[in-house]
Motif scaffolding. Structure first.
Motif, PDB file in Angstrom:
ATOM      1  N   SER A 170      26.192  64.873  60.779  1.00  0.00           N
ATOM      2  CA  SER A 170      25.133  65.854  60.552  1.00  0.00           C
ATOM      3  C   SER A 170      25.678  67.263  60.415  1.00  0.00           C
ATOM      4  O   SER A 170      25.317  67.993  59.510  1.00  0.00           O
ATOM      5  N   ASP A 327      19.033  64.145  71.053  1.00  0.00           N
ATOM      6  CA  ASP A 327      17.967  64.342  70.072  1.00  0.00           C
ATOM      7  C   ASP A 327      17.763  65.819  69.769  1.00  0.00           C
ATOM      8  O   ASP A 327      17.474  66.195  68.642  1.00  0.00           O
ATOM      9  N   GLN A 328      17.971  66.669  70.797  1.00  0.00           N
ATOM     10  CA  GLN A 328      17.865  68.110  70.552  1.00  0.00           C
ATOM     11  C   GLN A 328      18.978  68.574  69.627  1.00  0.00           C
ATOM     12  O   GLN A 328      18.795  69.451  68.782  1.00  0.00           O
ATOM     13  N   ASN A 331      18.024  67.543  66.203  1.00  0.00           N
ATOM     14  CA  ASN A 331      16.921  68.410  65.770  1.00  0.00           C
ATOM     15  C   ASN A 331      17.435  69.758  65.316  1.00  0.00           C
ATOM     16  O   ASN A 331      17.014  70.288  64.303  1.00  0.00           O
ATOM     17  N   GLU A 333      20.237  70.573  64.105  1.00  0.00           N
ATOM     18  CA  GLU A 333      20.886  70.512  62.809  1.00  0.00           C
ATOM     19  C   GLU A 333      19.887  70.294  61.684  1.00  0.00           C
ATOM     20  O   GLU A 333      19.809  71.079  60.752  1.00  0.00           O
ATOM     21  N   TRP A 334      19.091  69.226  61.815  1.00  0.00           N
ATOM     22  CA  TRP A 334      18.276  68.821  60.663  1.00  0.00           C
ATOM     23  C   TRP A 334      17.037  69.688  60.493  1.00  0.00           C
ATOM     24  O   TRP A 334      16.537  69.842  59.384  1.00  0.00           O
ATOM     25  N   LYS A 335      16.522  70.235  61.588  1.00  0.00           N
ATOM     26  CA  LYS A 335      15.276  71.008  61.467  1.00  0.00           C
ATOM     27  C   LYS A 335      15.527  72.504  61.330  1.00  0.00           C
ATOM     28  O   LYS A 335      14.669  73.224  60.850  1.00  0.00           O
ATOM     29  N   TYR A 336      16.672  72.968  61.819  1.00  0.00           N
ATOM     30  CA  TYR A 336      16.893  74.416  61.771  1.00  0.00           C
ATOM     31  C   TYR A 336      18.096  74.781  60.913  1.00  0.00           C
ATOM     32  O   TYR A 336      17.972  75.452  59.899  1.00  0.00           O
ATOM     33  N   PRO A 339      18.083  73.552  56.867  1.00  0.00           N
ATOM     34  CA  PRO A 339      17.212  74.345  55.982  1.00  0.00           C
ATOM     35  C   PRO A 339      17.670  75.794  55.860  1.00  0.00           C
ATOM     36  O   PRO A 339      17.685  76.354  54.757  1.00  0.00           O
TER      37      PRO A 339
END
Lengths: 358, 151, 371
Positions: A170, A327-328, A331, A333-336, A339
């Motif tokens: 990731s 999971d954090q 998160n 990486e992929w959510k903040y 993008p």
């Protein structure tokens, strides 16, 4: 002035003058090999010592201070201890892969040394796709980690390796995208040219806010890629005892340990090269006298200084932050980060096309 | 609620209960077969509402075993001690782990150290000792020449 | 015994956390059933440090058995000893001198501070931050030094005896305690900066390991674990002993019941402990530090149950006497034992990392659980 550049240059001239071309190249190979291996060892020792001193400072302790001058030989003694220890292979382990894994990790780290410009015109291999080469080779380490985790036949190791796999795959995206931001600015994949493009100012200053964002994301991503706290999910000593290298002992463990530190060095060296001008001295616009003094500091010192500054920052992270949860971590990486880096690359492209950067 | 009020209240609900005097808290004795029914009442009756089972233990009186339950109401603040005599050879009592969840561990402990069988306990196994341990260490007649300190 | 270790029939991974593991803080053994990273079931296996203290106490006199109890919850050894002393005093019907009562409370609160400091450091370490541990130990060391001066020991104090305390306070006690209180107050900001306010720390602890008020009571949780869920269970408030009834302090209560609430409760308790020490340190009455008791203690036939609030929760000491020199039966109701039983309930459905964080906030001391 005796610089590394002149030393390497004269060695090369000497070899090609006295030996036929093919043998000269062979001897060069051997010299480079010795150089990389000794650099590997020295870096490991220095960085481990530095880590222990930095952590000691942050934890109101003294740190190693007995062996050698002010404790400097402590890591050497520890390495010696690890070398003398028995390297156990668990009965249930896949012996071939178990023994291969540390070498895969180490060789991956060593190969990354090739395109790094250590000083002015000192580079083992100035490959024209340097940045691409680095992104490609740095992914090899994850294979070694997965190998180690799977071959150990230990559930802690397996969990650690799986976490590491998810994490490195990731975070490579963000690391790659932030590097691409600089590639867009400088218009080249070759590290020497990227440095040359910063002759009149480092990209972190010239590239406006997007370069700064790319730099921050790069530092976060490489911290994650090198499995350092707060992203040390693969080791997570309070959860998985030691993660993927739980079953390793002796020299094989030391190789993982050294590879971790060399990887940090390389990651920071690349950061310094791309964002902070590599071996270029610090110049301020028209202050000629100041710039002249800066030029007197050898380029290798500039490079090492910047690299070690970044290493210090990464160590600072480790000794201040608690660990994220898996999971954090994903998160983040992929959510903040992803993008943000994508938009950042877009903005950077616009800036580069319109020539808004300095 | 004071001890005497508590006693009256309990007698209304279960006229067969007997009480002991003199201790700090109200002690009541219950037959082993009646215990699970009483437990439900103590827990759920709004006036009593003994929701907090803070101590479960067993005592070996040589002639018989006796289970001791310490109950408190977090709402009203009153405390009650319930005791139940058990046959020493075949001690059996209904488990109250369905009424107070903390009982599950405490009953496992009592089983481990005294050998009291809790009927309908979800997971009645040895807790501290190994599964192949022989005997019930906290009983008075337990002998262990290796592990026991004799003064 | 230990289950078949490996994968269960439905493909879940079963791992053994402990008995040797960095974050079980002792020899706790958890058999954890995992589905990937998610915890499906936690099953504690106890007894690795079971010494059967209860059986041991049956052959020790009423003065001797107190020393064994220092080895239960070794981080609150003063308070363990105090609970036992109270139970014996209930049987003896002795009046404890005012000075001894104040000393007892002071020592209890210092112990609570030391225990919470260790917990703070250890819990941060469980979550992956190593530095707080060293900062916590700097302050804890000062308490240990104070203890060493007065009690002659740093961990297993054996200072509380039936009738009072064993020796009088060291002449430097007041000065050193005041220094410590002042120093520790100034460090609270540092604690908050380093851990409490940290985004990662809050993300790791908020909404993790939630236990509701009803469940906390049903599982018999006490101490900060229950107070974080809103259960008012501070023995110092509910059944005041020694001079607690005369002191001004608040019971720290939270509603959330998650790991962060447990963290905040303990942080708040440290502040309350400091304020209790402040109230008492200048007002230690003169007088005897021990009531006159017989050399050989004999408790009248009967049952004595005393409750004290240790750093982990409610400790009950249940003595059954047949009138002899030794107790007929002793039962210790340890707070950690009940708190541990709620672990499975709290950890189900969370990640492995959370399980470790929850264990950290439960503040388990294994010898206290195993006894």
């Amino acid at each position: 002035m005796l610089s590394i550049e002149s030393i390497t240059g004269s060695i090369q001239d000497f070899l090609f003058a006295n030996l036929p071309g093919f043998f000269a190249v062979l001897v060069q190979f051997a010299l480079v090999g010795i150089f990389v291996i000794s650099l590997f060892a020295v870096l490991g020792l220095v960085l481990v010592f530095m880590e222990r001193k930095v952590s000691a400072y942050m934890q109101i302790r003294v740190g190693p201070n007995r062996v050698g001058f002010k404790g400097t030989a402590q890591t050497l003694a520890d390495t010696l201890k690890l070398v003398l220890k028995e390297g156990l292979t668990p009965i249930g382990a896949d012996k071939f892969l178990f023994n291969l894994a540390p070498f895969v990790v180490m060789i991956g780290a060593m190969l990354l040394m090739a395109p790094i410009p250590f000083a002015r015109n000192v580079q083992i291999w100035d490959v024209n796709i340097g940045v691409l080469y680095i992104s490609a080779i740095s992914s090899i380490a994850v294979i070694g980690i997965l190998m180690a985790g799977w071959a150990s036949n230990n559930k802690y190791s397996l969990l650690g390796a799986m976490r590491s796999g998810a994490q490195i795959v990731s975070y490579e995206l963000s690391a790659g995208l932030s590097i691409i931001a600089i590639v867009i600015l400088s218009g080249s994949l070759q590290l020497s040219e990227i440095i040359a493009s910063q002759e009149n100012g480092w990209w972190i200053f010239k590239g406006h806010v997007p370069a700064l964002i790319a730099f921050v994301i790069f530092i976060i991503a490489v911290t994650a890629e090198t499995n350092r706290a707060p992203f040390d999910m693969a080791e997570a000593e309070s959860e998985l005892t030691a993660g993927f290298h739980t079953e390793y002992s002796g020299m094989r463990f030391a190789l993982f340990f050294l590879a971790e530190y060399v990887n940090i060095f390389i990651a920071c060296a690349i950061g310094a090269t791309l964002f902070l001008g590599g071996w270029l001295p610090f110049h301020i616009g028209s202050w000629t006298a100041f710039n002249h003094i800066m030029d007197y500091i050898p380029s290798s010192i500039w490079f090492m200084g910047k690299t070690f500054f970044l290493i210090f920052i990464i160590m600072w992270f480790r000794w201040t932050f608690p660990r994220l949860r898996i999971d954090q971590l994903l998160n983040l990486e992929w959510k903040y980060l992803l993008p943000i880096s994508l938009i950042n690359v877009l903005i950077m492209t616009i800036i580069a096309i319109l020539g808004w950067h300095f | 609620m004071t001890s005497s009020e508590l006693k009256e209240q309990l007698l209304q609900l279960h006229p067969s209960l007997s009480f002991e005097e003199g201790a700090e808290w109200l002690h009541t004795n219950v037959e082993a077969v009646d215990w699970i029914g009483l437990a439900g009442t103590l827990r759920n009756n709004p006036i009593l509402s003994f929701d907090f089972l803070f101590c479960v233990t067993c005592v070996d009186w040589k002639a018989h075993l006796s289970m001791v339950y310490h109950l408190r109401s977090t709402k009203h603040g009153h405390t009650l001690v319930v005791k139940s005599k058990l046959n020493r050879e075949n001690p059996e009592i209904e488990s109250v782990s369905g009424v107070w969840r903390t009982a599950e561990f405490h009953e496992r402990e009592a089983y481990d150290l005294f050998g009291v069988k809790f009927l309908n306990h979800p997971d009645l196994r040895r807790l501290f000792l190994t599964d192949d341990w022989v005997g019930w260490p906290l009983r008075k007649d337990y002998e262990d020449p290796v592990n026991m300190i004799k003064l | 015994m230990i289950e078949e270790v490996g994968t269960s029939t439905d493909g879940d991974l079963i791992i053994n956390i402990g008995p040797q593991h960095p974050s079980t803080h002792g020899v706790l053994h958890l058999v954890v059933t995992l589905n990937g990273e998610t915890v499906k079931k936690v099953e504690p296996h106890l007894g690795y440090i079971h010494r059967s203290i209860e059986k041991m106490c049956e052959s020790l006199s009423y003065r001797q058995f107190i020393y064994v109890t220092s080895r239960m919850d070794y981080l609150s050894s003063h308070i363990n000893n105090l609970g036992c002393a109270h139970a014996v005093e209930k049987g003896l019907q002795v009046e404890i001198p005012e000075r001894a009562q104040v000393i007892r409370v002071l020592m209890s609160e210092l112990t609570r501070l030391a225990s919470h400091q260790l917990w703070w450091g250890a819990m941060a370490m469980d979550i992956g931050a190593i530095t707080p541990f060293f900062h916590a130990f700097r302050e804890r060391e000062m308490i240990n030094d104070i203890m060493e001066e007065t009690c002659g020991a740093r961990l297993t104090m054996n200072y509380m005896v039936p009738g009072g305390v064993m020796y009088d306070l060291h002449p430097d006690f007041q000065k050193k305690v005041k220094e410590f209180v002042q120093f520790f107050r100034s460090k609270f900001d540092e604690y908050d900066e380093l851990l409490t306010g940290n985004v990662i720390f809050q993300a790791r602890t908020k909404n993790v390991g939630i236990i509701s008020k009803e469940d906390a009571i049903s599982y018999g949780c006490t101490g900060p674990v229950a107070r974080a869920a809103g259960v008012s269970c501070d023995v110092r408030k509910l059944f005041p002993y020694d001079v607690y009834g005369k002191l001004q302090f608040d019971e720290v209560l939270m509603e959330a019941g998650d790991s962060f609430a447990r963290y905040q409760v303990r942080m708040g308790e440290m502040r309350q402990s400091l304020s209790i020490i402040d109230q008492l340190i200048d007002n230690i009455p003169e007088g005897e530090f021990q009531a006159k008791t017989k050399a050989v203690l004999k408790l009248p036939k009967g049952e004595y149950y005393s409750i004290v609030e240790t750093a982990r929760g409610e400790l009950g000491v249940y003595i059954i006497s047949e009138g002899g020199m030794t107790p007929y039966r002793i039962k210790f109701r340890s707070p950690g034992f009940s708190n541990l039983s709620a672990l499975d309930h709290m950890a189900r459905g969370s990640k492995i990392g959370d399980l470790v964080a929850i264990m950290g906030t439960l503040d388990l001391v294994i010898p206290d659980i195993d006894r």
